[in-house]
Motif scaffolding. Sequence first.
Motif, PDB file in Angstrom:
ATOM      1  N   MET A   1      15.401   0.825   3.035  1.00 54.24           N
ATOM      2  CA  MET A   1      14.493   0.115   2.129  1.00 54.24           C
ATOM      3  C   MET A   1      15.240  -0.922   1.302  1.00 54.24           C
ATOM      4  SD  MET A   1      11.954   1.611  -0.826  1.00 54.24           S
ATOM      5  CE  MET A   1      10.883   2.409   0.351  1.00 54.24           C
ATOM      6  N   PHE A   2      16.379  -0.544   0.769  1.00 57.99           N
ATOM      7  CA  PHE A   2      17.207  -1.481   0.006  1.00 57.99           C
ATOM      8  C   PHE A   2      18.630  -0.954   0.032  1.00 57.99           C
ATOM      9  CE2 PHE A   2      15.139   1.501  -2.845  1.00 57.99           C
ATOM     10  CZ  PHE A   2      16.205   2.069  -3.522  1.00 57.99           C
ATOM     11  N   ASP A   3      19.585  -1.824  -0.305  1.00 55.38           N
ATOM     12  CA  ASP A   3      20.973  -1.399  -0.210  1.00 55.38           C
ATOM     13  C   ASP A   3      21.562  -1.166  -1.602  1.00 55.38           C
ATOM     14  OD1 ASP A   3      21.634  -3.920  -1.247  1.00 55.38           O
ATOM     15  OD2 ASP A   3      21.902  -4.784   0.742  1.00 55.38           O
ATOM     16  N   LEU A   4      22.793  -0.665  -1.595  1.00 58.36           N
ATOM     17  CA  LEU A   4      23.449  -0.333  -2.854  1.00 58.36           C
ATOM     18  C   LEU A   4      23.698  -1.556  -3.718  1.00 58.36           C
ATOM     19  CD1 LEU A   4      26.031   2.327  -1.609  1.00 58.36           C
ATOM     20  CD2 LEU A   4      23.944   2.729  -2.919  1.00 58.36           C
ATOM     21  N   ARG A   5      23.888  -2.695  -3.070  1.00 55.23           N
ATOM     22  CA  ARG A   5      24.101  -3.921  -3.841  1.00 55.23           C
ATOM     23  C   ARG A   5      22.882  -4.228  -4.718  1.00 55.23           C
ATOM     24  NH1 ARG A   5      24.817  -9.599  -0.805  1.00 55.23           N
ATOM     25  NH2 ARG A   5      22.703  -8.968  -0.177  1.00 55.23           N
ATOM     26  N   ASP A   6      21.684  -4.032  -4.169  1.00 53.25           N
ATOM     27  CA  ASP A   6      20.472  -4.255  -4.967  1.00 53.25           C
ATOM     28  C   ASP A   6      20.469  -3.364  -6.202  1.00 53.25           C
ATOM     29  OD1 ASP A   6      19.552  -6.065  -3.086  1.00 53.25           O
ATOM     30  OD2 ASP A   6      18.462  -4.551  -1.959  1.00 53.25           O
ATOM     31  N   MET A   7      20.834  -2.096  -6.022  1.00 62.25           N
ATOM     32  CA  MET A   7      20.855  -1.148  -7.142  1.00 62.25           C
ATOM     33  C   MET A   7      21.871  -1.585  -8.190  1.00 62.25           C
ATOM     34  SD  MET A   7      20.635   2.377  -4.940  1.00 62.25           S
ATOM     35  CE  MET A   7      20.756   3.408  -6.373  1.00 62.25           C
ATOM     36  N   LYS A   8      23.057  -1.966  -7.721  1.00 61.72           N
ATOM     37  CA  LYS A   8      24.093  -2.387  -8.660  1.00 61.72           C
ATOM     38  C   LYS A   8      23.663  -3.622  -9.428  1.00 61.72           C
ATOM     39  CE  LYS A   8      28.890  -3.917  -8.948  1.00 61.72           C
ATOM     40  NZ  LYS A   8      30.150  -4.223  -8.193  1.00 61.72           N
ATOM     41  N   TRP A   9      23.071  -4.591  -8.743  1.00 66.90           N
ATOM     42  CA  TRP A   9      22.649  -5.815  -9.419  1.00 66.90           C
ATOM     43  C   TRP A   9      21.561  -5.521 -10.447  1.00 66.90           C
ATOM     44  CZ3 TRP A   9      22.430 -10.556  -5.554  1.00 66.90           C
ATOM     45  CH2 TRP A   9      23.707 -10.773  -5.049  1.00 66.90           C
ATOM     46  N   ALA A  10      20.649  -4.601 -10.114  1.00 67.63           N
ATOM     47  CA  ALA A  10      19.595  -4.254 -11.070  1.00 67.63           C
ATOM     48  C   ALA A  10      20.182  -3.581 -12.310  1.00 67.63           C
ATOM     49  CB  ALA A  10      18.566  -3.341 -10.405  1.00 67.63           C
ATOM     50  N   VAL A  11      21.164  -2.694 -12.115  1.00 62.92           N
ATOM     51  CA  VAL A  11      21.803  -2.016 -13.241  1.00 62.92           C
ATOM     52  C   VAL A  11      22.533  -3.027 -14.127  1.00 62.92           C
ATOM     53  CG1 VAL A  11      23.656  -0.408 -13.857  1.00 62.92           C
ATOM     54  CG2 VAL A  11      21.988   0.230 -12.122  1.00 62.92           C
ATOM     55  N   VAL A  12      23.249  -3.955 -13.520  1.00 59.49           N
ATOM     56  CA  VAL A  12      23.966  -4.974 -14.299  1.00 59.49           C
ATOM     57  C   VAL A  12      22.980  -5.856 -15.065  1.00 59.49           C
ATOM     58  CG1 VAL A  12      25.473  -7.000 -14.138  1.00 59.49           C
ATOM     59  CG2 VAL A  12      25.964  -4.970 -12.770  1.00 59.49           C
ATOM     60  N   ALA A  13      21.876  -6.227 -14.418  1.00 61.19           N
ATOM     61  CA  ALA A  13      20.873  -7.056 -15.087  1.00 61.19           C
ATOM     62  C   ALA A  13      20.276  -6.343 -16.299  1.00 61.19           C
ATOM     63  CB  ALA A  13      19.767  -7.432 -14.091  1.00 61.19           C
ATOM     64  N   SER A  14      20.045  -5.030 -16.170  1.00 62.91           N
ATOM     65  CA  SER A  14      19.483  -4.286 -17.300  1.00 62.91           C
ATOM     66  C   SER A  14      20.477  -4.186 -18.446  1.00 62.91           C
ATOM     67  CB  SER A  14      19.063  -2.887 -16.850  1.00 62.91           C
ATOM     68  OG  SER A  14      20.190  -2.076 -16.557  1.00 62.91           O
TER      69      SER A  14
ATOM     70  N   ARG B   1      20.809 -14.612 -16.405  1.00 66.37           N
ATOM     71  CA  ARG B   1      21.883 -15.610 -16.393  1.00 66.37           C
ATOM     72  C   ARG B   1      23.238 -14.943 -16.636  1.00 66.37           C
ATOM     73  NH1 ARG B   1      24.706 -17.950 -20.181  1.00 66.37           N
ATOM     74  NH2 ARG B   1      23.342 -17.193 -21.834  1.00 66.37           N
ATOM     75  N   LYS B   2      23.306 -14.095 -17.678  1.00 63.85           N
ATOM     76  CA  LYS B   2      24.572 -13.424 -17.979  1.00 63.85           C
ATOM     77  C   LYS B   2      24.951 -12.438 -16.875  1.00 63.85           C
ATOM     78  CE  LYS B   2      24.087 -13.785 -23.010  1.00 63.85           C
ATOM     79  NZ  LYS B   2      23.933 -13.030 -24.278  1.00 63.85           N
TER      80      LYS B   2
ATOM     81  N   PRO C   1      13.743  -3.979 -19.032  1.00 69.57           N
ATOM     82  CA  PRO C   1      13.212  -3.013 -18.068  1.00 69.57           C
ATOM     83  C   PRO C   1      11.835  -2.501 -18.492  1.00 69.57           C
ATOM     84  CG  PRO C   1      15.505  -2.503 -18.607  1.00 69.57           C
ATOM     85  CD  PRO C   1      15.048  -3.545 -19.598  1.00 69.57           C
ATOM     86  N   THR C   2      10.949  -2.362 -17.529  1.00 68.64           N
ATOM     87  CA  THR C   2       9.658  -1.726 -17.770  1.00 68.64           C
ATOM     88  C   THR C   2       9.856  -0.205 -17.790  1.00 68.64           C
ATOM     89  OG1 THR C   2       9.187  -1.592 -15.405  1.00 68.64           O
ATOM     90  CG2 THR C   2       8.513  -3.614 -16.551  1.00 68.64           C
ATOM     91  N   ALA C   3       8.778   0.525 -18.046  1.00 70.64           N
ATOM     92  CA  ALA C   3       8.873   1.993 -18.017  1.00 70.64           C
ATOM     93  C   ALA C   3       9.292   2.469 -16.626  1.00 70.64           C
ATOM     94  CB  ALA C   3       7.531   2.610 -18.426  1.00 70.64           C
ATOM     95  N   ASP C   4       8.663   1.904 -15.569  1.00 70.81           N
ATOM     96  CA  ASP C   4       9.069   2.248 -14.202  1.00 70.81           C
ATOM     97  C   ASP C   4      10.506   1.802 -13.951  1.00 70.81           C
ATOM     98  OD1 ASP C   4       6.672   3.419 -13.498  1.00 70.81           O
ATOM     99  OD2 ASP C   4       5.819   1.562 -12.708  1.00 70.81           O
ATOM    100  N   GLY C   5      10.861   0.647 -14.509  1.00 67.70           N
ATOM    101  CA  GLY C   5      12.215   0.135 -14.334  1.00 67.70           C
ATOM    102  C   GLY C   5      13.256   1.056 -14.938  1.00 67.70           C
TER     103      GLY C   5
END
Length: 304
Positions: free
Chosen positions: A1-14, A20-21, A58-62
């Motif tokens: 469904m998605f890879d670990l890179r997606d998870m890491k990028w989402a965590v960094v964004a949060s 941008r940062k 992040p949203t509640a689901d996020g």
Amino acid sequence: MFDLRDMKWAVVASAHRSFRKAAETLRVRQPTLSRRLRTLEYRLGIKLFERTNGGSWPTADGREFLDAARHILEEIDSIAIRFKGRSGREGGRLSIGVQSPASAGNLRATLIEHRRRFPEVTTGLVDGSSEQLISYLASSVVDVAFLVEGAAKCEGKSLPVWGERVVAAIPEDHPLRDHEVIHWSDLECETLLLPRRGVGPEFLKLLSSRMGGSDSCDLFHHDVAIDGLLTLVGAGWGILLALEGVTGAVYPGVVFREVYDAQAPARLNFRACWRPSNGNPALGPFLEMLGERYPDLAADSGPG
């Protein structure tokens, strides 16, 4: 469904609250990061972030997804570090799951003794609830875990080690600070803080059994480490139930009092749990040391 890179990028964004940062930290273009996160949201079927001119939140689901993602990434990092430590070096790495702080008490003494005997072994601590630590044992994130008796069923070997007294962390200006000990009835109508991780679930069971339920006090659960909870106590937010291991450090505005069951201190007993199939060479010496310190383990202190 998605890879670990997606998870890491989402965590960094949060963590940055800004795409941008986050893109600068990850060394990617912001449009690339935004596109990947939108694709991730589409595949999950939820919205992870609220995007505003002031940043991304992040949203509640996020928040629920990001909490799970952090745990998964931490597990993967821990496994990678541990297997690198098995590449023929004499020392290696030992990962220990804990539910209680180690600033005082038997856990601290055990860790100090292990480091004295085996200075070449790198030791890492992983905290969590009993259910989390059982999962970490099964997936080899931790080699051994110290769990509260009866909290969760360990599928591997499990033997008793020590007990820890229950203490109440009280704001220094609270009337209960004048009590030499705290009885469960003293906590009725009080505001109590409980951690979601560690021994929080076990304290909730204690309150239910000793006070006939948790309705007699105001309970507030917090998903922060023990240091954060003790900061809240010092700020007057409420009383925290904890184990004696926290008393080895000083926290401004906080005093500690033992909690009593009738005439004796309230205690939680702990067991050391591990999987017989664990092949980490650093585990056997640790269990042998436990066998010397706690004779109940001596009859079966090996990993297999």
